[in-house]
Design an enzyme around this catalytic site. Sequence first.
Site, PDB file in Angstrom:
ATOM      1  N   ASP A 104     -12.346  86.753 103.726  1.00 35.56           N
ATOM      2  CA  ASP A 104     -11.882  87.001 102.356  1.00 35.56           C
ATOM      3  C   ASP A 104     -12.695  88.196 101.851  1.00 35.56           C
ATOM      4  O   ASP A 104     -13.642  88.642 102.516  1.00 35.56           O
ATOM      5  CB  ASP A 104     -12.122  85.768 101.466  1.00 35.56           C
ATOM      6  N   SER A 105     -12.343  88.657 100.660  1.00 34.59           N
ATOM      7  CA  SER A 105     -13.102  89.772 100.079  1.00 34.59           C
ATOM      8  C   SER A 105     -14.492  89.317  99.621  1.00 34.59           C
ATOM      9  O   SER A 105     -15.397  90.134  99.517  1.00 34.59           O
ATOM     10  CB  SER A 105     -12.329  90.331  98.886  1.00 34.59           C
TER      11      SER A 105
ATOM     12  N   CYS B 289      -7.479  84.711 102.157  1.00 38.09           N
ATOM     13  CA  CYS B 289      -7.317  85.602 101.008  1.00 38.09           C
ATOM     14  C   CYS B 289      -5.821  85.768 100.777  1.00 38.09           C
ATOM     15  O   CYS B 289      -5.096  86.200 101.684  1.00 38.09           O
ATOM     16  CB  CYS B 289      -7.958  86.950 101.337  1.00 38.09           C
ATOM     17  N   ASN B 290      -5.368  85.410  99.594  1.00 35.33           N
ATOM     18  CA  ASN B 290      -3.934  85.521  99.307  1.00 35.33           C
ATOM     19  C   ASN B 290      -3.485  86.973  99.271  1.00 35.33           C
ATOM     20  O   ASN B 290      -2.396  87.308  99.748  1.00 35.33           O
ATOM     21  CB  ASN B 290      -3.611  84.881  97.956  1.00 35.33           C
TER      22      ASN B 290
ATOM     23  N   CYS C   1      -4.933  82.367  94.567  1.00 38.86           N
ATOM     24  CA  CYS C   1      -6.064  83.219  94.954  1.00 38.86           C
ATOM     25  C   CYS C   1      -7.167  82.254  95.331  1.00 38.86           C
ATOM     26  O   CYS C   1      -7.410  81.272  94.610  1.00 38.86           O
ATOM     27  CB  CYS C   1      -6.494  84.097  93.776  1.00 38.86           C
ATOM     28  N   THR C   2      -7.829  82.522  96.458  1.00 39.57           N
ATOM     29  CA  THR C   2      -8.808  81.540  96.949  1.00 39.57           C
ATOM     30  C   THR C   2     -10.073  81.479  96.093  1.00 39.57           C
ATOM     31  O   THR C   2     -10.896  80.580  96.262  1.00 39.57           O
ATOM     32  CB  THR C   2      -9.170  81.822  98.419  1.00 39.57           C
ATOM     33  N   HIS C   3     -10.234  82.427  95.182  1.00 34.41           N
ATOM     34  CA  HIS C   3     -11.349  82.326  94.235  1.00 34.41           C
ATOM     35  C   HIS C   3     -11.076  81.265  93.156  1.00 34.41           C
ATOM     36  O   HIS C   3     -12.009  80.719  92.574  1.00 34.41           O
ATOM     37  CB  HIS C   3     -11.579  83.660  93.513  1.00 34.41           C
TER      38      HIS C   3
ATOM     39  N   GLU D 138     -17.159  85.746  90.942  1.00 36.02           N
ATOM     40  CA  GLU D 138     -18.203  86.445  91.707  1.00 36.02           C
ATOM     41  C   GLU D 138     -19.507  86.516  90.899  1.00 36.02           C
ATOM     42  O   GLU D 138     -20.593  86.537  91.455  1.00 36.02           O
ATOM     43  CB  GLU D 138     -17.730  87.854  92.097  1.00 36.02           C
TER      44      GLU D 138
ATOM     45  N   TYR E   3     -10.028  92.938  96.328  1.00 37.86           N
ATOM     46  CA  TYR E   3      -8.818  93.383  97.029  1.00 37.86           C
ATOM     47  C   TYR E   3      -7.625  93.386  96.068  1.00 37.86           C
ATOM     48  O   TYR E   3      -6.720  94.188  96.178  1.00 37.86           O
ATOM     49  CB  TYR E   3      -8.485  92.421  98.174  1.00 37.86           C
ATOM     50  N   GLY E   4      -7.645  92.409  95.150  1.00 37.46           N
ATOM     51  CA  GLY E   4      -6.450  92.096  94.367  1.00 37.46           C
ATOM     52  C   GLY E   4      -6.000  93.173  93.401  1.00 37.46           C
ATOM     53  O   GLY E   4      -4.891  93.125  92.890  1.00 37.46           O
TER      54      GLY E   4
END
Length: 260
Positions: free
Chosen positions: A8-9, A71-72, A179-181, A147, A40-41
Amino acid sequence: MPSIGVFDSGVGGLTVVRALRRRLPAESFLYLGDTARLPYGTKSARTVARYTERNVSHLVDRGVKAIVVACNSASATGLAHLDSPVPVWGVIEPGARTAAERCATSVGVIATEATVRSGVYERAIMAHRPKLEVTSRACPLFVPLVEEGWEADGVAEAVARRYLTPLVRRGIDTLVLGCTHYPLLSPVLARVAGNNIQLIDSAEAIAETVAASLEELSLRAQERDGPHRLLVTDDSPRFGRLARRILGPDAELEQVDLLV
Ligand code: DGL
């Protein structure tokens, strides 16, 4: 048996690793957090596809037996033309399938700008249930909040209210965390969405998909033969702390340079 590569990012993909570890305790994982190029998004499909290709080829060079794109944004834009010698799974289809199975009439999708722009969730959900109403909304402030470690802060709640209110007013009964976050914001999102909206996190669904495919391909490990490993493209103390909380204190951290 070689590891499973996951990338993922940043910290978001660790929510997927947590589910993978629970479902596949005998596997070892090599997690790549592309912290130097995060987010990335907010980037174009072409750029995210290039990062995805680079990450996959690095993980392949490290000898992984399979890769989970946790990561979507990368799954939405980078997988269509990807050439890989090992199996690669993205997170969109498992999440879309779960939403289609559980939704009553109207589903909301929250994701990064790259994922929303791609329209993949609408297509994937409607491929399962063409009559469902699907409304997507980009939430670009969520990733920096996570983050920064502010997922339980009042700021996160105010931002969530601003993003989710139009979806709630629309009458959605299901909300896909695209989104995986975002699962790291689940408590706040659940509070803002209220009791009548179920949240869908694709982590469990992707873990099931990976477990079934590994079995089918005879790639399942019998027992774990080494520590989990973490790669980052930029030094980030918070990433290391959070990652070790999920992967165990013995997870080895290494910095790599993947800039293209
Ligand atoms: N966690 C990633 C996703 O699932 C992207 C976060 C970002 O770098 O913008 O889309």
